[in-house]
Design an enzyme around this catalytic site. Structure first.
Site, PDB file in Angstrom:
ATOM      1  N   ASN A  12       0.866  -1.219  -0.018  1.00  0.00           N
ATOM      2  CA  ASN A  12       0.168  -0.044   0.039  1.00  0.00           C
ATOM      3  C   ASN A  12       0.965   1.356   0.133  1.00  0.00           C
ATOM      4  O   ASN A  12       2.004   1.289   0.653  1.00  0.00           O
ATOM      5  CB  ASN A  12      -0.873   0.056   1.037  1.00  0.00           C
ATOM      6  CG  ASN A  12      -1.981  -1.253   1.270  1.00  0.00           C
ATOM      7  OD1 ASN A  12      -2.061  -1.886   0.146  1.00  0.00           O
ATOM      8  ND2 ASN A  12      -2.381  -1.387   2.377  1.00  0.00           N
ATOM      9  N   VAL A  13       0.270   2.079  -0.591  1.00  0.00           N
ATOM     10  CA  VAL A  13       1.002   3.581  -0.745  1.00  0.00           C
ATOM     11  C   VAL A  13       0.484   4.449   0.127  1.00  0.00           C
ATOM     12  O   VAL A  13       0.658   5.592   0.022  1.00  0.00           O
ATOM     13  CB  VAL A  13       1.112   3.710  -2.012  1.00  0.00           C
ATOM     14  CG1 VAL A  13       1.884   2.937  -3.215  1.00  0.00           C
ATOM     15  CG2 VAL A  13      -0.276   4.194  -2.697  1.00  0.00           C
ATOM     16  N   HIS A  21       5.979  -0.581  -2.541  1.00  0.00           N
ATOM     17  CA  HIS A  21       5.469   0.414  -3.883  1.00  0.00           C
ATOM     18  C   HIS A  21       5.377   1.767  -3.769  1.00  0.00           C
ATOM     19  O   HIS A  21       4.724   2.531  -4.374  1.00  0.00           O
ATOM     20  CB  HIS A  21       4.021   0.014  -4.052  1.00  0.00           C
ATOM     21  CG  HIS A  21       3.902  -1.490  -4.767  1.00  0.00           C
ATOM     22  ND1 HIS A  21       2.745  -2.423  -4.887  1.00  0.00           N
ATOM     23  CD2 HIS A  21       4.900  -2.607  -5.176  1.00  0.00           C
ATOM     24  CE1 HIS A  21       3.038  -3.485  -5.376  1.00  0.00           C
ATOM     25  NE2 HIS A  21       4.322  -3.593  -5.587  1.00  0.00           N
ATOM     26  N   CYS A  29      11.205  14.490  -9.563  1.00  0.00           N
ATOM     27  CA  CYS A  29      11.271  15.123 -10.955  1.00  0.00           C
ATOM     28  C   CYS A  29      11.150  13.928 -11.695  1.00  0.00           C
ATOM     29  O   CYS A  29      11.757  12.985 -11.642  1.00  0.00           O
ATOM     30  CB  CYS A  29      12.437  15.872 -10.902  1.00  0.00           C
ATOM     31  SG  CYS A  29      12.738  16.524 -12.441  1.00  0.00           S
ATOM     32  N   CYS A  65       8.207  20.643 -11.087  1.00  0.00           N
ATOM     33  CA  CYS A  65       9.419  20.537  -9.997  1.00  0.00           C
ATOM     34  C   CYS A  65      10.044  21.961  -9.685  1.00  0.00           C
ATOM     35  O   CYS A  65      10.423  22.707 -10.373  1.00  0.00           O
ATOM     36  CB  CYS A  65      10.579  19.733 -10.992  1.00  0.00           C
ATOM     37  SG  CYS A  65      12.220  19.757  -9.858  1.00  0.00           S
TER      38      CYS A  65
HETATM   39  P1  OAD Z   1      -6.114  -6.015  -4.731  1.00  0.00           P
HETATM   40  O1  OAD Z   1      -7.028  -5.131  -5.121  1.00  0.00           O
HETATM   41  O2  OAD Z   1      -5.573  -6.524  -6.021  1.00  0.00           O
HETATM   42  O3  OAD Z   1      -6.629  -6.979  -3.709  1.00  0.00           O
HETATM   43  C1  OAD Z   1      -7.277  -6.709  -2.432  1.00  0.00           C
HETATM   44  C2  OAD Z   1      -7.425  -7.720  -1.892  1.00  0.00           C
HETATM   45  O4  OAD Z   1      -8.252  -7.604  -0.552  1.00  0.00           O
HETATM   46  C3  OAD Z   1      -8.489  -8.618  -2.612  1.00  0.00           C
HETATM   47  O5  OAD Z   1      -8.112 -10.282  -2.355  1.00  0.00           O
HETATM   48  C4  OAD Z   1      -9.906  -8.757  -1.581  1.00  0.00           C
HETATM   49  O6  OAD Z   1     -10.618  -9.941  -1.631  1.00  0.00           O
HETATM   50  C5  OAD Z   1      -9.269  -8.237  -0.486  1.00  0.00           C
HETATM   51  N1  OAD Z   1      -9.989  -7.605   0.580  1.00  0.00           N
HETATM   52  C6  OAD Z   1     -11.151  -6.829   0.254  1.00  0.00           C
HETATM   53  N2  OAD Z   1     -11.824  -6.319   1.288  1.00  0.00           N
HETATM   54  C7  OAD Z   1     -10.847  -6.734   2.562  1.00  0.00           C
HETATM   55  C8  OAD Z   1     -11.009  -6.770   3.785  1.00  0.00           C
HETATM   56  N3  OAD Z   1     -12.015  -5.754   4.556  1.00  0.00           N
HETATM   57  N4  OAD Z   1     -10.121  -7.249   4.636  1.00  0.00           N
HETATM   58  C9  OAD Z   1      -9.135  -8.009   3.952  1.00  0.00           C
HETATM   59  N5  OAD Z   1      -9.265  -8.324   2.711  1.00  0.00           N
HETATM   60  C10 OAD Z   1      -9.972  -7.548   1.852  1.00  0.00           C
HETATM   61  O7  OAD Z   1      -5.008  -5.419  -3.901  1.00  0.00           O
HETATM   62  P2  OAD Z   1      -3.385  -5.755  -3.656  1.00  0.00           P
HETATM   63  O8  OAD Z   1      -3.248  -7.112  -3.478  1.00  0.00           O
HETATM   64  O9  OAD Z   1      -2.835  -4.803  -2.731  1.00  0.00           O
HETATM   65  O10 OAD Z   1       0.350  -1.689  -7.198  1.00  0.00           O
HETATM   66  O11 OAD Z   1      -2.804  -5.218  -5.142  1.00  0.00           O
HETATM   67  C11 OAD Z   1      -1.415  -5.175  -5.459  1.00  0.00           C
HETATM   68  C12 OAD Z   1      -0.989  -4.118  -6.329  1.00  0.00           C
HETATM   69  O12 OAD Z   1      -1.720  -3.858  -7.511  1.00  0.00           O
HETATM   70  C13 OAD Z   1      -0.858  -2.638  -5.567  1.00  0.00           C
HETATM   71  O13 OAD Z   1      -0.191  -2.422  -4.705  1.00  0.00           O
HETATM   72  C14 OAD Z   1      -1.306  -1.639  -6.767  1.00  0.00           C
HETATM   73  C15 OAD Z   1      -2.205  -2.717  -7.650  1.00  0.00           C
HETATM   74  O14 OAD Z   1      -2.177  -2.118  -9.020  1.00  0.00           O
HETATM   75  C16 OAD Z   1       0.552  -0.790  -7.708  1.00  0.00           C
HETATM   76  O15 OAD Z   1       0.106   0.560  -7.417  1.00  0.00           O
HETATM   77  C17 OAD Z   1       1.884  -0.710  -8.150  1.00  0.00           C
END
Ligand code: OAD
Length: 248
Positions: free
Chosen positions: A103-104, A120, A128, A153
């Site tokens: 998470n960001v 990330h 910049c 920038c």
């Molecule tokens: P996703 O959106 O791919 O997945 C979110 C997950 O959270 C899913 O498996 C849901 O089932 C689960 N979820 C939803 N609500 C929830 C809750 N209340 N408690 C627990 N789990 C829950 O997000 P990420 O896996 O973080 O990249 O995605 C990875 C990366 O893809 C991100 O960091 C981002 C995105 O594109 C960048 O920005 C580079």
């Protein structure tokens, strides 16, 4: 979650000498921040590459910044939820606990999590785009809303980009190494709120498993990591972590 599963997971957490936690967008869902995939996910509405890639930025920097500005406003107004606060307390009170996040949003940090490894980047960091010498390193920018879109920038007047990792970009090798080591050295690895489809972050789960860790998944939905998890808790992260914490 059955009380038996919560008790087993609490026991595993209690006994862990090194506990490594990988989090994804799901941990911030209870704070009102949308996830990327699944129902209501950000990538359901728009192609990820349009808003989160160098090509997308080159094409339309204003559109990309409008999207980041909107997310920054939403995140600024959000509060860490119980998932963030429980994990923060574990890092403070349980030596050997570390959090790796995709998470960001900075909500783990706002809850007091330390140590934390941000794979990330941060939505609050910028740098910049043209890579001028003075603006090459990330700097923090908390302005919401941003005064000019796209922002400029202060050193060279060129464009500024968000300090996050975009699709097609590599992770900082030192940060990835730290995360890989934390996955390899732990005895319990918790994967929370991540769909486990974005690499190299997703690869940390099988890496921890191969290195002998017990894998625990907390996620209301099945994911690519579910198959190798010893314990699976199909609950929202805030509820599950509060329940486990109460049993420690
Ligand atoms: P996703 O959106 O791919 O997945 C979110 C997950 O959270 C899913 O498996 C849901 O089932 C689960 N979820 C939803 N609500 C929830 C809750 N209340 N408690 C627990 N789990 C829950 O997000 P990420 O896996 O973080 O990249 O995605 C990875 C990366 O893809 C991100 O960091 C981002 C995105 O594109 C960048 O920005 C580079």
């Amino acid at each position: 979650m059955t009380s038996g599963a919560a008790a087993q997971v609490a026991e595993a957490v209690r006994r862990a000498t090194r506990l490594t936690v990988l989090t994804g967008a799901g941990v911030s869902a209870a704070s009102g921040i949308p996830t990327f995939r699944g129902a209501g996910g950000l990538w359901k509405k728009v192609r990820a590459e349009t808003l989160a890639s160098a090509e997308g930025f080159e094409n339309d920097p204003k559109l990309v910044w409008e999207w980041y500005d909107w997310r920054r406003g939403m995140i600024r107004d959000a509060q860490p939820n119980r998932a963030h606060t429980v994990l923060a307390r574990w890092t403070q009170e349980r030596p050997g606990t570390t959090v790796i996040t995709q998470n960001v949003d900075g909500l783990h940090e706002r809850a007091g999590t330390n140590p934390i490894t941000r794979l990330h980047g941060s939505i609050w960091h910028v740098r910049c785009w043209t890579g001028c010498v003075a603006g090459r390193e990330d700097w923090r920018d908390d302005s919401v809303p941003l005064l000019t879109l796209p922002p400029r920038c202060p050193h060279c007047g060129g464009l500024v980009r968000p300090g996050v990792v975009w699709f097609g970009e590599s992770l900082d090798p030192e940060i990835l190494q730290r995360a890989t080591d934390a996955a390899a050295r732990c005895d319990v690895f918790l994967a929370i709120g991540t769909s486990a489809v974005v690499y190299p972050a997703a690869g940390l789960v099988p890496h921890a498993r191969r290195s002998g860790a017990t894998i625990i998944e907390i996620n209301p939905e099945a994911t690519d990591a579910s198959g190798i998890a010893e314990f699976v808790i199909r609950q929202p992260a805030d509820e599950a972590l509060a329940a486990i914490d109460a049993l420690l």
